[in-house]
Design a protein around this motif. Structure first.
Motif, PDB file in Angstrom:
ATOM      1  N   CYS A 173      46.088  73.716  28.726  1.00 45.12           N
ATOM      2  CA  CYS A 173      46.230  75.018  29.366  1.00 45.12           C
ATOM      3  C   CYS A 173      45.031  75.298  30.259  1.00 45.12           C
ATOM      4  CB  CYS A 173      46.331  76.090  28.277  1.00 45.12           C
ATOM      5  SG  CYS A 173      46.516  77.732  28.963  1.00 45.12           S
ATOM      6  N   CYS A 177      42.786  82.540  28.796  1.00 47.00           N
ATOM      7  CA  CYS A 177      42.811  83.886  28.223  1.00 47.00           C
ATOM      8  C   CYS A 177      41.508  84.009  27.425  1.00 47.00           C
ATOM      9  CB  CYS A 177      44.015  84.059  27.295  1.00 47.00           C
ATOM     10  SG  CYS A 177      45.580  83.833  28.169  1.00 47.00           S
ATOM     11  N   PHE A 179      40.492  85.283  24.771  1.00 45.44           N
ATOM     12  CA  PHE A 179      40.444  85.209  23.305  1.00 45.44           C
ATOM     13  C   PHE A 179      40.731  83.814  22.771  1.00 45.44           C
ATOM     14  CE2 PHE A 179      44.615  86.686  24.782  1.00 45.44           C
ATOM     15  CZ  PHE A 179      45.429  85.668  24.311  1.00 45.44           C
ATOM     16  N   VAL A 182      42.502  77.363  23.058  1.00 43.08           N
ATOM     17  CA  VAL A 182      43.352  76.230  23.465  1.00 43.08           C
ATOM     18  C   VAL A 182      42.824  75.464  24.688  1.00 43.08           C
ATOM     19  CG1 VAL A 182      45.648  75.637  24.390  1.00 43.08           C
ATOM     20  CG2 VAL A 182      45.455  76.985  22.307  1.00 43.08           C
ATOM     21  N   PRO A 183      42.372  76.158  25.758  1.00 39.15           N
ATOM     22  CA  PRO A 183      41.890  75.381  26.913  1.00 39.15           C
ATOM     23  C   PRO A 183      40.710  74.467  26.559  1.00 39.15           C
ATOM     24  CG  PRO A 183      42.275  77.662  27.527  1.00 39.15           C
ATOM     25  CD  PRO A 183      42.374  77.600  26.028  1.00 39.15           C
ATOM     26  N   GLN A 217      51.777  73.748  25.300  1.00 41.76           N
ATOM     27  CA  GLN A 217      50.972  74.969  25.120  1.00 41.76           C
ATOM     28  C   GLN A 217      51.352  76.006  26.161  1.00 41.76           C
ATOM     29  OE1 GLN A 217      48.977  72.046  24.493  1.00 41.76           O
ATOM     30  NE2 GLN A 217      48.867  72.562  22.331  1.00 41.76           N
ATOM     31  N   ASN A 218      51.791  75.514  27.308  1.00 44.38           N
ATOM     32  CA  ASN A 218      52.124  76.381  28.439  1.00 44.38           C
ATOM     33  C   ASN A 218      53.342  75.759  29.100  1.00 44.38           C
ATOM     34  OD1 ASN A 218      50.268  77.867  31.058  1.00 44.38           O
ATOM     35  ND2 ASN A 218      50.696  78.692  29.045  1.00 44.38           N
ATOM     36  N   HIS A 256      54.314  81.353  29.465  1.00 42.43           N
ATOM     37  CA  HIS A 256      53.428  82.412  29.962  1.00 42.43           C
ATOM     38  C   HIS A 256      54.216  83.240  30.982  1.00 42.43           C
ATOM     39  CE1 HIS A 256      50.094  84.520  31.795  1.00 42.43           C
ATOM     40  NE2 HIS A 256      49.271  84.015  30.893  1.00 42.43           N
ATOM     41  N   GLN A 283      51.091  89.764  24.404  1.00 44.13           N
ATOM     42  CA  GLN A 283      49.787  89.990  23.755  1.00 44.13           C
ATOM     43  C   GLN A 283      49.409  91.457  23.633  1.00 44.13           C
ATOM     44  OE1 GLN A 283      48.995  87.271  22.464  1.00 44.13           O
ATOM     45  NE2 GLN A 283      49.418  85.602  23.863  1.00 44.13           N
ATOM     46  N   ARG A 295      44.915  87.986  31.374  1.00 51.98           N
ATOM     47  CA  ARG A 295      46.318  87.570  31.349  1.00 51.98           C
ATOM     48  C   ARG A 295      46.930  87.550  32.754  1.00 51.98           C
ATOM     49  NH1 ARG A 295      48.725  84.897  27.473  1.00 51.98           N
ATOM     50  NH2 ARG A 295      50.697  85.969  27.851  1.00 51.98           N
TER      51      ARG A 295
HETATM   52 FE1  SF4 Z   1      45.767  80.316  25.049  1.00 54.92          FE
HETATM   53 FE2  SF4 Z   1      48.323  80.648  25.850  1.00 54.92          FE
HETATM   54 FE3  SF4 Z   1      46.326  81.940  27.116  1.00 54.92          FE
HETATM   55 FE4  SF4 Z   1      46.583  79.285  27.394  1.00 54.92          FE
HETATM   56  S1  SF4 Z   1      48.054  80.885  28.070  1.00 54.92           S
HETATM   57  S2  SF4 Z   1      44.676  80.390  27.053  1.00 54.92           S
HETATM   58  S3  SF4 Z   1      47.276  78.692  25.332  1.00 54.92           S
HETATM   59  S4  SF4 Z   1      46.995  82.216  24.955  1.00 54.92           S
END
Ligand code: SF4
Ligand code: 5AD
Length: 466
Positions: A173, A177, A179, A182-183, A217-218, A256, A283, A295
């Protein structure tokens, strides 16, 4: 036959795999089982009899990561008990905690022999051999494509995993974001080429799989290379997959809002095999918080998007993820979330208290929200969303829907499957088997699943229409 080959045959090694967190981890654990099968490992659901224990971990929230260390305490006791009877046990920590913490895991839990990140598990056999001498850590993001190094599971193995399968089409990803880990743990976005996905889909279908859930993930950021060298969107990929013989249902997760493009919305209108269910995390409903979360959409943009999707597929069921207690979230911000939920209406949802993750921007933000406030907001949000879920389920009573039968049901003689809207449905099996797609009239809604009757049966159980 050589001596080593004989002894290899005598001792069938067993691997216990446990997955935490998301669907990607479930898929990855299956691929690890595939990598280990040619090494002589068969899977066991009993940790005590395993020569190899693999914990495929999740780092998304603090609780998820802490679970791993408490499980490692259990594994340590088990390894000692097995050693006392002369049995060796190797322990692997895989997944996102492995990626985030690397060698630190071995310092904190010396019972661990191998730490392997999500991009390197195809190297497990080499790492296990190396770990015979010293602990091995591999958290690289290698240039090579791990999918090219994965063995193909046998058809009976695929079938034993069920008629509904996950298929990874995208990983990583680039959204950042504020919080989210994942990235950092899964790395930059990458999409698998269309040809390789179609090959995998055909192999799954030939082994008896009837439903594919494309995961990433995306996932709707998918832009893979098509057979003609051009960039394919997820909508176009779904169209190609819908033509694979014997695949009767398609789903995808997680999306997303910013990547819901026209192709994908049109796919919901045009492809009968694409199920009318969309997991689209929002979210928060507060524009201020959405901005602080990075976001890059507002609450109203999400509402408008939902309208467009519903115009394309009016019966689509929506699902979402929510975070309460993001830093700086005021009562008013939270009320904006409650309002968005009331406006949109969700068939199902996941909701979480914000959990600060080291290394992410939000963890450093001022105005962290006290846990008691998070708990109170979560309870209110949960009540609202649970009510919507129950109302949605009650709304299907009396309707006739297709159910893909997947596994034995709760009681003997029953089979369980899924409605198009991803609801669990139980029916009396009759002559049906897992893999059958049957017309079912929903007669009752319980708290976790629906109960249905075959639509072609009269109430006395006789077939009225062949
Ligand atoms: Fe995390 Fe989803 Fe945001 Fe990527 S799009 S940073 S996986 S919450
Ligand atoms: N705290 C709480 N929830 C989180 N999620 C991701 N990171 C965090 C965090 N730090 C949630 C988001 C995401 C889902 C997979 O997990 O809602 O969509």
């Amino acid at each position: 036959m050589s001596v080593s080959a004989t002894s290899r045959l005598e001792h069938v090694k067993k691997v216990f795999l446990k997955s935490y967190g998301c669907q990607m981890n479930v898929y990855d654990a299956e691929r690890m089982a595939d990598v280990l099968a040619p090494e002589g490992y068969s899977e066991t659901p009993v940790m005590e009899e395993a020569d190899l224990v693999v914990l495929n971990t999740c780092h998304i929230r603090e609780k998820a990561a802490e679970k791993v260390y408490s499980e490692l305490g259990r594994v340590k006791a088990l390894k000692a008990a097995r050693a006392a009877t002369g049995l060796e046990t190797q322990v692997v920590v895989a997944g996102c905690v492995a990626q985030a913490e690397g060698g630190e895991i071995i310092r904190r839990a010396p019972v661990v022999d191998v730490v392997v990140g999500p991009q390197s598990y195809h190297r497990l056999p080499v790492l296990l051999a190396k770990a015979g001498r010293e602990p091995a850590v591999d958290t690289e993001f290698p240039i090579e494509d791990k999918f090219d190094h994965l063995p193909r599971p046998a058809a009976d193995k695929i079938r034993s995993r069920g008629v509904s399968a996950f298929l990874t089409v995208q990983e990583g990803c680039d959204k950042f974001c504020t919080f989210c880990v994942v990235p950092y743990t899964r790395g930059a976005e990458m999409s698998r080429p269309v040809g390789k996905i179609l090959d995998e889909a055909r192999r799954l279908a030939a082994a008896g799989v009837r439903e594919l859930t494309l995961i990433g993930q995306n996932v709707n950021a998918y832009h893979g290379e098509g057979p003609d060298g051009s960039d394919w969107s997820l909508g176009k990929l779904l169209e190609a997959l819908a033509a694979v013989p014997d695949i009767v249902r398609l789903r995808y997760a997680t999306s997303h809002p910013r990547d819901m493009d026209d192709d994908l919305i049109a796919a919901h209108r045009d492809l009968p095999g694409l199920m009318p269910f969309l997991h689209l995390p929002v979210q928060s409903g507060s524009d201020r918080i959405l901005e602080a979360m990075n976001r890059k959409h507002t609450g109203d943009a999400y509402r408008r998007l939902v309208e467009r999707v519903r115009a394309a597929r009016p019966d689509i069921a929506l699902s979402s993820d929510f975070i309460v207690g993001f830093p700086g979230e005021t009562d008013q911000d939270f009320e904006d979330t409650m309002r968005l939920v009331s406006d949109v209406g969700f068939a199902s949802a996941y909701f979480f208290k914000y959990s600060p993750r080291p290394g992410t921007p939000a963890a450093e933000m001022d105005l962290q929200v006290p846990d008691a406030v998070k708990a109170e907001r979560l309870a209110r949000l949960q009540e609202l969303l649970d009510g919507q879920r129950r109302a949605f389920n009650r709304g299907t009573i009396g309707r006739t829907v297709d159910v893909l039968l997947e596994r034995p049901g709760r009681h003997p003689g029953q089979l369980a499957g899924k409605s198009p809207y991803l609801q669990a449905v139980q029916i009396e099996a009759g002559a049906h088997r897992a893999g059958d797609l049957v017309r079912v009239r929903i007669v009752q809604a319980g708290s976790n699943s629906l109960f249905g009757e075959r639509a072609d049966l009269a109430s006395d159980g006789l077939v009225v229409a062949a």
